[in-house]
Motif scaffolding. Structure first.
Motif, PDB file in Angstrom:
ATOM      1  N   SER A 116      31.434  61.617  12.498  1.00 47.11           N
ATOM      2  CA  SER A 116      31.489  60.275  11.693  1.00 47.11           C
ATOM      3  C   SER A 116      29.803  60.108  11.199  1.00 47.11           C
ATOM      4  O   SER A 116      29.119  60.631  11.654  1.00 47.11           O
ATOM      5  CB  SER A 116      32.066  59.403  12.755  1.00 47.11           C
ATOM      6  OG  SER A 116      32.274  58.190  12.044  1.00 47.11           O
ATOM      7  N   LEU A 132      27.893  57.374   2.632  1.00 51.05           N
ATOM      8  CA  LEU A 132      28.801  57.798   3.644  1.00 51.05           C
ATOM      9  C   LEU A 132      29.955  58.656   3.116  1.00 51.05           C
ATOM     10  O   LEU A 132      30.102  59.817   3.516  1.00 51.05           O
ATOM     11  CB  LEU A 132      29.520  56.409   4.442  1.00 51.05           C
ATOM     12  CG  LEU A 132      28.514  55.691   5.297  1.00 51.05           C
ATOM     13  CD1 LEU A 132      29.428  54.546   5.762  1.00 51.05           C
ATOM     14  CD2 LEU A 132      28.061  56.562   6.404  1.00 51.05           C
ATOM     15  N   LEU A 133      30.303  58.220   1.942  1.00 47.24           N
ATOM     16  CA  LEU A 133      31.132  59.074   1.079  1.00 47.24           C
ATOM     17  C   LEU A 133      30.723  60.606   0.935  1.00 47.24           C
ATOM     18  O   LEU A 133      31.418  61.499   0.875  1.00 47.24           O
ATOM     19  CB  LEU A 133      31.952  58.378  -0.012  1.00 47.24           C
ATOM     20  CG  LEU A 133      32.858  57.353   0.315  1.00 47.24           C
ATOM     21  CD1 LEU A 133      33.194  56.458  -1.017  1.00 47.24           C
ATOM     22  CD2 LEU A 133      34.116  57.836   1.010  1.00 47.24           C
ATOM     23  N   TYR A 136      30.440  62.450   3.811  1.00 49.65           N
ATOM     24  CA  TYR A 136      32.107  62.871   4.229  1.00 49.65           C
ATOM     25  C   TYR A 136      32.286  64.002   3.449  1.00 49.65           C
ATOM     26  O   TYR A 136      33.088  64.971   3.735  1.00 49.65           O
ATOM     27  CB  TYR A 136      32.953  61.930   4.251  1.00 49.65           C
ATOM     28  CG  TYR A 136      32.949  60.731   5.324  1.00 49.65           C
ATOM     29  CD1 TYR A 136      32.066  61.130   6.732  1.00 49.65           C
ATOM     30  CD2 TYR A 136      33.302  59.394   5.216  1.00 49.65           C
ATOM     31  CE1 TYR A 136      31.800  60.168   7.522  1.00 49.65           C
ATOM     32  CE2 TYR A 136      33.049  58.536   6.224  1.00 49.65           C
ATOM     33  CZ  TYR A 136      32.209  59.119   7.245  1.00 49.65           C
ATOM     34  OH  TYR A 136      32.132  58.094   8.447  1.00 49.65           O
ATOM     35  N   THR A 137      32.080  63.939   2.122  1.00 51.31           N
ATOM     36  CA  THR A 137      32.425  65.186   1.220  1.00 51.31           C
ATOM     37  C   THR A 137      31.743  66.585   1.898  1.00 51.31           C
ATOM     38  O   THR A 137      32.441  67.716   1.754  1.00 51.31           O
ATOM     39  CB  THR A 137      31.733  65.100  -0.163  1.00 51.31           C
ATOM     40  OG1 THR A 137      32.377  63.942  -0.769  1.00 51.31           O
ATOM     41  CG2 THR A 137      31.877  66.239  -1.040  1.00 51.31           C
ATOM     42  N   PHE A 139      31.355  67.052   4.949  1.00 49.18           N
ATOM     43  CA  PHE A 139      31.843  67.354   6.117  1.00 49.18           C
ATOM     44  C   PHE A 139      33.252  68.127   5.922  1.00 49.18           C
ATOM     45  O   PHE A 139      33.766  68.834   6.688  1.00 49.18           O
ATOM     46  CB  PHE A 139      32.147  66.316   6.956  1.00 49.18           C
ATOM     47  CG  PHE A 139      30.820  65.457   7.327  1.00 49.18           C
ATOM     48  CD1 PHE A 139      29.606  66.248   7.490  1.00 49.18           C
ATOM     49  CD2 PHE A 139      30.680  64.100   7.745  1.00 49.18           C
ATOM     50  CE1 PHE A 139      28.439  65.545   7.736  1.00 49.18           C
ATOM     51  CE2 PHE A 139      29.737  63.404   8.031  1.00 49.18           C
ATOM     52  CZ  PHE A 139      28.507  64.181   8.264  1.00 49.18           C
ATOM     53  N   PHE A 140      33.804  67.735   4.751  1.00 49.08           N
ATOM     54  CA  PHE A 140      35.051  68.287   4.094  1.00 49.08           C
ATOM     55  C   PHE A 140      34.767  69.987   3.866  1.00 49.08           C
ATOM     56  O   PHE A 140      35.771  70.575   4.509  1.00 49.08           O
ATOM     57  CB  PHE A 140      35.675  67.647   2.901  1.00 49.08           C
ATOM     58  CG  PHE A 140      36.164  66.342   2.843  1.00 49.08           C
ATOM     59  CD1 PHE A 140      36.761  65.902   4.119  1.00 49.08           C
ATOM     60  CD2 PHE A 140      35.970  65.583   1.839  1.00 49.08           C
ATOM     61  CE1 PHE A 140      37.290  64.406   3.983  1.00 49.08           C
ATOM     62  CE2 PHE A 140      36.485  64.307   1.797  1.00 49.08           C
ATOM     63  CZ  PHE A 140      36.963  63.864   2.679  1.00 49.08           C
ATOM     64  N   LEU A 146      37.317  64.343  10.263  1.00 51.20           N
ATOM     65  CA  LEU A 146      36.576  62.913   9.887  1.00 51.20           C
ATOM     66  C   LEU A 146      37.171  61.955  10.992  1.00 51.20           C
ATOM     67  O   LEU A 146      38.521  61.706  10.776  1.00 51.20           O
ATOM     68  CB  LEU A 146      36.566  62.389   8.387  1.00 51.20           C
ATOM     69  CG  LEU A 146      35.744  62.895   7.470  1.00 51.20           C
ATOM     70  CD1 LEU A 146      35.423  64.451   7.468  1.00 51.20           C
ATOM     71  CD2 LEU A 146      35.848  62.291   6.075  1.00 51.20           C
ATOM     72  N   PRO A 148      36.406  58.336  10.781  1.00 52.95           N
ATOM     73  CA  PRO A 148      35.973  56.877  10.437  1.00 52.95           C
ATOM     74  C   PRO A 148      36.173  55.753  11.058  1.00 52.95           C
ATOM     75  O   PRO A 148      37.229  55.841  11.926  1.00 52.95           O
ATOM     76  CB  PRO A 148      36.248  56.625   8.823  1.00 52.95           C
ATOM     77  CG  PRO A 148      37.631  57.518   8.786  1.00 52.95           C
ATOM     78  CD  PRO A 148      37.613  58.480   9.939  1.00 52.95           C
ATOM     79  N   TYR A 164      34.079  52.792   6.326  1.00 54.25           N
ATOM     80  CA  TYR A 164      33.766  54.241   6.070  1.00 54.25           C
ATOM     81  C   TYR A 164      32.696  54.410   7.265  1.00 54.25           C
ATOM     82  O   TYR A 164      32.506  55.730   7.823  1.00 54.25           O
ATOM     83  CB  TYR A 164      32.893  54.198   4.673  1.00 54.25           C
ATOM     84  CG  TYR A 164      33.710  53.957   3.778  1.00 54.25           C
ATOM     85  CD1 TYR A 164      34.850  54.923   3.132  1.00 54.25           C
ATOM     86  CD2 TYR A 164      33.427  52.623   2.923  1.00 54.25           C
ATOM     87  CE1 TYR A 164      35.318  54.504   2.008  1.00 54.25           C
ATOM     88  CE2 TYR A 164      34.301  52.284   2.031  1.00 54.25           C
ATOM     89  CZ  TYR A 164      35.157  53.332   1.631  1.00 54.25           C
ATOM     90  OH  TYR A 164      36.130  52.907   0.357  1.00 54.25           O
ATOM     91  N   GLY A 165      32.220  53.536   7.969  1.00 55.22           N
ATOM     92  CA  GLY A 165      30.990  53.753   9.055  1.00 55.22           C
ATOM     93  C   GLY A 165      30.228  52.463   9.040  1.00 55.22           C
ATOM     94  O   GLY A 165      30.020  51.594   8.022  1.00 55.22           O
TER      95      GLY A 165
END
Length: 199
Positions: A116, A132-133, A136-137, A139-140, A146, A148, A164-165
């Motif tokens: 997160s 944040l997005l 996260y990309t 982390f994908f 994920l 969140p 998102y966080g």
């Protein structure tokens, strides 16, 4: 549920994200996790840092915090990242650290672990969500899982309602109590799901 080993990795120029990370440390430990608090290395030349009093003061206050390493990333079975936004994306210091993790990614070390993220910006609409997005990309690509906060705790609404966080509007003031509640909720959720995944 398996023991959660949480690496909280942050970058902070003036102290906001460090303070957010410290709140998360307390919440994670209260939830039963073993925690390592780590900062990423400063990439800005020393003469620039020392030329800004607040920046230099924060660097001195946190000189004792260890730098994040491969060992920390391998040790952890969950990650929480916190760094400010810069022009709508994560600060370059955090990006520089992430960009060193290719060998761990290639070996699958970063996959199947709960993750997160949190952030801050000077303005309410200064790029928190895109930062944040963007994280996260990444982390994908790791194959991480994920976690969140969503709207799973009423305290998230009180702090601004970012699903998102946790995100701070950083104006040089201490963290609000509402934001601390949101950080704690996000951290507890991360520890909970990390334990389920590791179990």
């Amino acid at each position: 549920m398996s023991q959660v080993r949480l690496a909280i990795v942050y970058y902070s120029t003036y102290g906001t994200n460090h303070a957010m990370a410290e709140v998360a440390v307390d919440a994670a430990q209260a939830a039963g996790a073993e925690v390592r608090l780590r900062k990423v290395k400063e990439t800005v030349p020393e003469e620039i840092v020392s030329g800004q009093a607040a920046w230099a003061a924060h660097a001195e206050r946190t000189a004792h915090v260890q730098h994040a390493s491969y060992d920390d990333m391998e040790w952890a079975n969950a990650y929480l990242f916190s760094a400010p936004t810069r022009f709508g994306t994560v600060a370059s210091q955090m990006r520089a650290f992430i960009d060193t993790l290719g060998p761990l990614w290639a070996a699958g070390t970063l996959s199947n672990k709960a993750v997160s993220a949190m952030t801050s910006a000077q303005n309410m609409h200064g790029g928190q969500e895109t930062t944040l997005l963007g994280l996260y990309t990444t982390f994908f690509h790791w194959g991480a899982i994920l976690v969140p906060p969503g709207y799973t705790d009423p305290g998230i609404y009180a702090s601004g309602g970012n699903p998102y966080g946790a995100s701070a509007t950083a104006k040089g003031e201490p963290l609000s109590e509402e934001l601390k509640v949101s950080i704690r909720a996000q951290t507890r959720r991360l520890v909970d799901f990390a334990g389920r995944i590791a179990g």
